[in-house]
Scaffold this motif. Sequence first.
Motif, PDB file in Angstrom:
ATOM      1  N   ASP A   1      -2.096  18.467  10.834  1.00 20.94           N
ATOM      2  CA  ASP A   1      -2.190  17.565   9.682  1.00 20.94           C
ATOM      3  C   ASP A   1      -2.049  16.107  10.124  1.00 20.94           C
ATOM      4  O   ASP A   1      -1.030  15.738  10.714  1.00 20.94           O
ATOM      5  CB  ASP A   1      -1.079  17.926   8.689  1.00 20.94           C
ATOM      6  CG  ASP A   1      -1.042  16.988   7.490  1.00 20.94           C
ATOM      7  OD1 ASP A   1      -2.045  16.288   7.263  1.00 20.94           O
ATOM      8  OD2 ASP A   1      -0.006  16.965   6.798  1.00 20.94           O
ATOM      9  N   PRO A   2      -3.059  15.273   9.849  1.00 23.93           N
ATOM     10  CA  PRO A   2      -2.929  13.860  10.253  1.00 23.93           C
ATOM     11  C   PRO A   2      -2.220  12.990   9.211  1.00 23.93           C
ATOM     12  O   PRO A   2      -2.029  11.795   9.443  1.00 23.93           O
ATOM     13  CB  PRO A   2      -4.390  13.422  10.396  1.00 23.93           C
ATOM     14  CG  PRO A   2      -5.116  14.235   9.371  1.00 23.93           C
ATOM     15  CD  PRO A   2      -4.375  15.558   9.257  1.00 23.93           C
ATOM     16  N   PHE A   3      -1.823  13.564   8.072  1.00 25.87           N
ATOM     17  CA  PHE A   3      -1.277  12.735   6.981  1.00 25.87           C
ATOM     18  C   PHE A   3       0.253  12.785   6.930  1.00 25.87           C
ATOM     19  O   PHE A   3       0.850  12.738   5.855  1.00 25.87           O
ATOM     20  CB  PHE A   3      -1.890  13.161   5.648  1.00 25.87           C
ATOM     21  CG  PHE A   3      -3.364  12.880   5.577  1.00 25.87           C
ATOM     22  CD1 PHE A   3      -3.839  11.572   5.549  1.00 25.87           C
ATOM     23  CD2 PHE A   3      -4.280  13.924   5.562  1.00 25.87           C
ATOM     24  CE1 PHE A   3      -5.200  11.311   5.498  1.00 25.87           C
ATOM     25  CE2 PHE A   3      -5.645  13.663   5.503  1.00 25.87           C
ATOM     26  CZ  PHE A   3      -6.112  12.362   5.481  1.00 25.87           C
ATOM     27  N   THR A   4       0.887  12.838   8.089  1.00 24.98           N
ATOM     28  CA  THR A   4       2.347  12.952   8.133  1.00 24.98           C
ATOM     29  C   THR A   4       3.065  11.702   7.649  1.00 24.98           C
ATOM     30  O   THR A   4       4.230  11.763   7.265  1.00 24.98           O
ATOM     31  CB  THR A   4       2.819  13.208   9.574  1.00 24.98           C
ATOM     32  OG1 THR A   4       2.389  12.098  10.380  1.00 24.98           O
ATOM     33  CG2 THR A   4       2.228  14.497  10.132  1.00 24.98           C
ATOM     34  N   LEU A   5       2.384  10.544   7.684  1.00 29.33           N
ATOM     35  CA  LEU A   5       3.041   9.293   7.285  1.00 29.33           C
ATOM     36  C   LEU A   5       2.861   9.004   5.797  1.00 29.33           C
ATOM     37  O   LEU A   5       3.325   7.982   5.297  1.00 29.33           O
ATOM     38  CB  LEU A   5       2.499   8.123   8.109  1.00 29.33           C
ATOM     39  CG  LEU A   5       2.608   8.275   9.633  1.00 29.33           C
ATOM     40  CD1 LEU A   5       2.084   7.031  10.329  1.00 29.33           C
ATOM     41  CD2 LEU A   5       4.045   8.556  10.062  1.00 29.33           C
ATOM     42  N   GLY A   6       2.168   9.924   5.103  1.00 27.83           N
ATOM     43  CA  GLY A   6       1.967   9.750   3.679  1.00 27.83           C
ATOM     44  C   GLY A   6       0.853   8.768   3.367  1.00 27.83           C
ATOM     45  O   GLY A   6       0.034   8.429   4.227  1.00 27.83           O
ATOM     46  N   VAL A   7       0.837   8.332   2.127  1.00 26.75           N
ATOM     47  CA  VAL A   7      -0.182   7.402   1.645  1.00 26.75           C
ATOM     48  C   VAL A   7       0.522   6.294   0.871  1.00 26.75           C
ATOM     49  O   VAL A   7       1.695   6.418   0.514  1.00 26.75           O
ATOM     50  CB  VAL A   7      -1.213   8.117   0.738  1.00 26.75           C
ATOM     51  CG1 VAL A   7      -1.896   9.245   1.500  1.00 26.75           C
ATOM     52  CG2 VAL A   7      -0.555   8.653  -0.529  1.00 26.75           C
ATOM     53  N   ALA A   8      -0.205   5.212   0.620  1.00 25.33           N
ATOM     54  CA  ALA A   8       0.394   4.090  -0.114  1.00 25.33           C
ATOM     55  C   ALA A   8      -0.716   3.291  -0.765  1.00 25.33           C
ATOM     56  O   ALA A   8      -1.883   3.383  -0.367  1.00 25.33           O
ATOM     57  CB  ALA A   8       1.196   3.196   0.832  1.00 25.33           C
ATOM     58  N   SER A   9      -0.341   2.500  -1.765  1.00 23.72           N
ATOM     59  CA  SER A   9      -1.296   1.569  -2.353  1.00 23.72           C
ATOM     60  C   SER A   9      -0.588   0.250  -2.586  1.00 23.72           C
ATOM     61  O   SER A   9       0.648   0.180  -2.534  1.00 23.72           O
ATOM     62  CB  SER A   9      -1.868   2.115  -3.663  1.00 23.72           C
ATOM     63  OG  SER A   9      -0.871   2.137  -4.663  1.00 23.72           O
ATOM     64  N   GLY A  10      -1.368  -0.808  -2.804  1.00 19.84           N
ATOM     65  CA  GLY A  10      -0.734  -2.104  -2.980  1.00 19.84           C
ATOM     66  C   GLY A  10      -1.644  -3.154  -3.572  1.00 19.84           C
ATOM     67  O   GLY A  10      -2.838  -2.929  -3.778  1.00 19.84           O
ATOM     68  N   ASP A  11      -1.058  -4.310  -3.866  1.00 18.00           N
ATOM     69  CA  ASP A  11      -1.754  -5.520  -4.313  1.00 18.00           C
ATOM     70  C   ASP A  11      -2.817  -5.265  -5.384  1.00 18.00           C
ATOM     71  O   ASP A  11      -4.000  -5.563  -5.184  1.00 18.00           O
ATOM     72  CB  ASP A  11      -2.366  -6.244  -3.103  1.00 18.00           C
ATOM     73  CG  ASP A  11      -1.310  -6.989  -2.284  1.00 18.00           C
ATOM     74  OD1 ASP A  11      -0.121  -6.620  -2.379  1.00 18.00           O
ATOM     75  OD2 ASP A  11      -1.661  -7.932  -1.563  1.00 18.00           O
ATOM     76  N   PRO A  12      -2.392  -4.707  -6.528  1.00 18.22           N
ATOM     77  CA  PRO A  12      -3.385  -4.414  -7.570  1.00 18.22           C
ATOM     78  C   PRO A  12      -3.990  -5.673  -8.181  1.00 18.22           C
ATOM     79  O   PRO A  12      -3.320  -6.706  -8.308  1.00 18.22           O
ATOM     80  CB  PRO A  12      -2.579  -3.637  -8.620  1.00 18.22           C
ATOM     81  CG  PRO A  12      -1.165  -4.014  -8.396  1.00 18.22           C
ATOM     82  CD  PRO A  12      -1.036  -4.292  -6.917  1.00 18.22           C
ATOM     83  N   THR A  13      -5.259  -5.575  -8.544  1.00 21.02           N
ATOM     84  CA  THR A  13      -5.977  -6.582  -9.327  1.00 21.02           C
ATOM     85  C   THR A  13      -6.469  -5.861 -10.581  1.00 21.02           C
ATOM     86  O   THR A  13      -6.278  -4.644 -10.709  1.00 21.02           O
ATOM     87  CB  THR A  13      -7.182  -7.127  -8.548  1.00 21.02           C
ATOM     88  OG1 THR A  13      -8.041  -6.029  -8.226  1.00 21.02           O
ATOM     89  CG2 THR A  13      -6.757  -7.838  -7.268  1.00 21.02           C
ATOM     90  N   PRO A  14      -7.132  -6.582 -11.503  1.00 22.09           N
ATOM     91  CA  PRO A  14      -7.632  -5.884 -12.695  1.00 22.09           C
ATOM     92  C   PRO A  14      -8.674  -4.804 -12.387  1.00 22.09           C
ATOM     93  O   PRO A  14      -8.882  -3.912 -13.209  1.00 22.09           O
ATOM     94  CB  PRO A  14      -8.239  -7.022 -13.527  1.00 22.09           C
ATOM     95  CG  PRO A  14      -7.443  -8.217 -13.131  1.00 22.09           C
ATOM     96  CD  PRO A  14      -7.190  -8.043 -11.655  1.00 22.09           C
ATOM     97  N   ASP A  15      -9.318  -4.861 -11.238  1.00 23.42           N
ATOM     98  CA  ASP A  15     -10.342  -3.823 -11.004  1.00 23.42           C
ATOM     99  C   ASP A  15     -10.145  -3.032  -9.710  1.00 23.42           C
ATOM    100  O   ASP A  15     -11.041  -2.303  -9.298  1.00 23.42           O
ATOM    101  CB  ASP A  15     -11.752  -4.433 -11.069  1.00 23.42           C
ATOM    102  CG  ASP A  15     -12.167  -5.097  -9.760  1.00 23.42           C
ATOM    103  OD1 ASP A  15     -11.278  -5.579  -9.028  1.00 23.42           O
ATOM    104  OD2 ASP A  15     -13.374  -5.120  -9.485  1.00 23.42           O
ATOM    105  N   GLY A  16      -8.998  -3.136  -9.080  1.00 21.79           N
ATOM    106  CA  GLY A  16      -8.793  -2.344  -7.864  1.00 21.79           C
ATOM    107  C   GLY A  16      -7.420  -2.547  -7.272  1.00 21.79           C
ATOM    108  O   GLY A  16      -6.503  -3.068  -7.914  1.00 21.79           O
ATOM    109  N   MET A  17      -7.291  -2.104  -6.044  1.00 18.59           N
ATOM    110  CA  MET A  17      -6.038  -2.200  -5.287  1.00 18.59           C
ATOM    111  C   MET A  17      -6.415  -1.833  -3.859  1.00 18.59           C
ATOM    112  O   MET A  17      -7.568  -1.517  -3.581  1.00 18.59           O
ATOM    113  CB  MET A  17      -4.956  -1.256  -5.862  1.00 18.59           C
ATOM    114  CG  MET A  17      -5.140   0.226  -5.647  1.00 18.59           C
ATOM    115  SD  MET A  17      -6.519   0.979  -6.519  1.00 18.59           S
ATOM    116  CE  MET A  17      -5.977   0.873  -8.215  1.00 18.59           C
ATOM    117  N   VAL A  18      -5.460  -1.858  -2.958  1.00 16.22           N
ATOM    118  CA  VAL A  18      -5.740  -1.374  -1.611  1.00 16.22           C
ATOM    119  C   VAL A  18      -5.075  -0.008  -1.457  1.00 16.22           C
ATOM    120  O   VAL A  18      -3.965   0.218  -1.945  1.00 16.22           O
ATOM    121  CB  VAL A  18      -5.300  -2.390  -0.528  1.00 16.22           C
ATOM    122  CG1 VAL A  18      -3.856  -2.770  -0.660  1.00 16.22           C
ATOM    123  CG2 VAL A  18      -5.564  -1.864   0.881  1.00 16.22           C
TER     124      VAL A  18
END
Length: 473
Positions: free
Chosen positions: A43-60
Amino acid sequence: MTALPRRSVLLGTLGAAVAGLVPATADPVRWFPGALRQATTPDPFTLGVASGDPTPDGMVLWTRLAPEPDAEDGLAGMPDRAVEVEWEVAEDEGFTRVVRRGTETATRELAHSVHAEPVGLAPGREYFYRFRADGHLSPAARTRTAPAAGAAAASLTVATASCARFGAGHFTAYRAMAADAPDLVVFLGDYFYESDSRRVRDPGPGEPTDLTGYRRTHAHQRSDADLRAAHAAAPWVVVWDDHEVVNDWKGAGPDRRRAAARAYYEHMPLRAASVPRGPQMQLFRRVRWGSLATLHVLDTRQYRMRGSMLGAEQERWLLGGLKDSQAGWDVLAQQVYFAPRRGGKSGTWGEFTGSRERVVRGWTEAGVRNAVVLTGDEHVHHANEIPGADDRIAGTELVTTSVTSGGDGDGGSPGGGSSVWSMDRRGYVLATFTPAQLRADFRTVAKVSEPDAAVRTAASFVVPDREPGLNKV
Ligand code: FE
Ligand code: CA
C-alpha cells in the motif's frame, strides 16, 4: 510490479475523460476496491491524504506515495520512476456522485508527492476525495470549498493548532479536532520538532539536517493515526514556524533551509504557488470565506529582520489587504504571541513593537469591522484583548496551546499583560465566526502522557460583532 496498467485498461471507457475533468453526470464507472487490478505492491498510501487552501471552486488535494514510510534513504520505498496518480472528488462519502477526476504524475524529484488542484467545484459545500495508484485506493477524506466571493456565509468554524512534538505525547488533540469536523484547520507552526526526545514515545529518526532527514521526519509524523484523521476531516491552511527548520532558525544556512522548505512543501497540502525557490517558500496568502471572514495568513519567521517582524513586502501586502477588506471578520493567522505583555518568550511581537503598532494602527485606520489574531507557539492557551493606541480594545487574540509540546501541563494560569484568561494544558482552539459574533472554545486534553485522555472545553468566550472584548460564556 514494474509499470502501471494502461489507463484504458484500468478505466475502460472512461480513459478519454479521465485526462481532463468529468462533469457530474457523465461517468457511471466507479472505483470499487474490488474492481481494482490485484495489487502486487505494498500500500503506497501509508501517510494518508490531506486537502488545503480552499477557494470558492476548489482546493488542493495531497498525498505522497510511501509504501515504506520509514526507509532510511527518505524515499519511502518508491522506485525511481514516474507514477500516475488518479484522484476523484465526489459529492457524497460513498463516491456515487463523482464530479471531478484527474491524474497527476508523481516523481522522485518531489518524493512522489501529489498536489492536485481541482477547479470548477460548487462554492460553499462539502466534498469527498481519494486517490488511486498502482492498483491501490487511498483512504477517503472530507474537504470543502469556500463560499462564493462576497456571498453571505452563515458561519465559519476554524480549529487552530500548533506545536506537535511527537515524543512529548499522544496526539489526542488531533483526534478530538477531527471529531469536531471544523470547516478549516489552521495550523500555526511547529508541525514537528526537528530535535525531539522520547518523553512518551519514539520521536523518530533523529535530528534532520538534509533533505533525506526532513523527509523522514515528516513521514514519521504522519505515522500517527490521529494526525492523519485530522488531515482527513477538513482542509488545512498551514504555515510553519521555527521547528520545521530548526529551533529559532538558529544557524539555519541556505542548504538546510532549502532542504526543510522542500520537504515541507512535499508533505503539506499547499498550492503550486508555494513550491519553494531555493530556501524561499511563499506562505503568506489569503483565504476568503465569502463576505463573512478573510484569513490573512502570515509568515512571521521567514522575513523577520531587525525592526520588522514581517519584512517590508509582507507588511505592505497585509496593510493593503486590511485597507481593501470588506469582510465581517479580518483574521490574522500567524505564529507568535501578539498582544503586549511584560517579559514573555523571546522572538515574539513584544520584540517588534514597531511592527505591532503599524499592524494594529493599520487595521484601526482601515476601519475593519472586526480584527482577530490567531496565534500558536506559546504552549499555553490565552484569550487576549489587544489594546489600541487610545487604550480601547482594538482586537482579540486567541492563542492556541500546543498539541503536545511541554507535556501534560499543570492547569495553571500564567496570565500576563492583555491576557483575560490562560491555561497550561495541551489542546486546540475552536473558533466559530458568524455575522453576529465570534465564539472561541478553548479545548483541553487532560493529559498527553497517556492515550485516550478526556478532552473538554475549559473556557468559552464570545466577541460580539463590532464590540471587541471577550465575554466569558
Ligand atoms: Fe512550539
Ligand atoms: Ca515555535
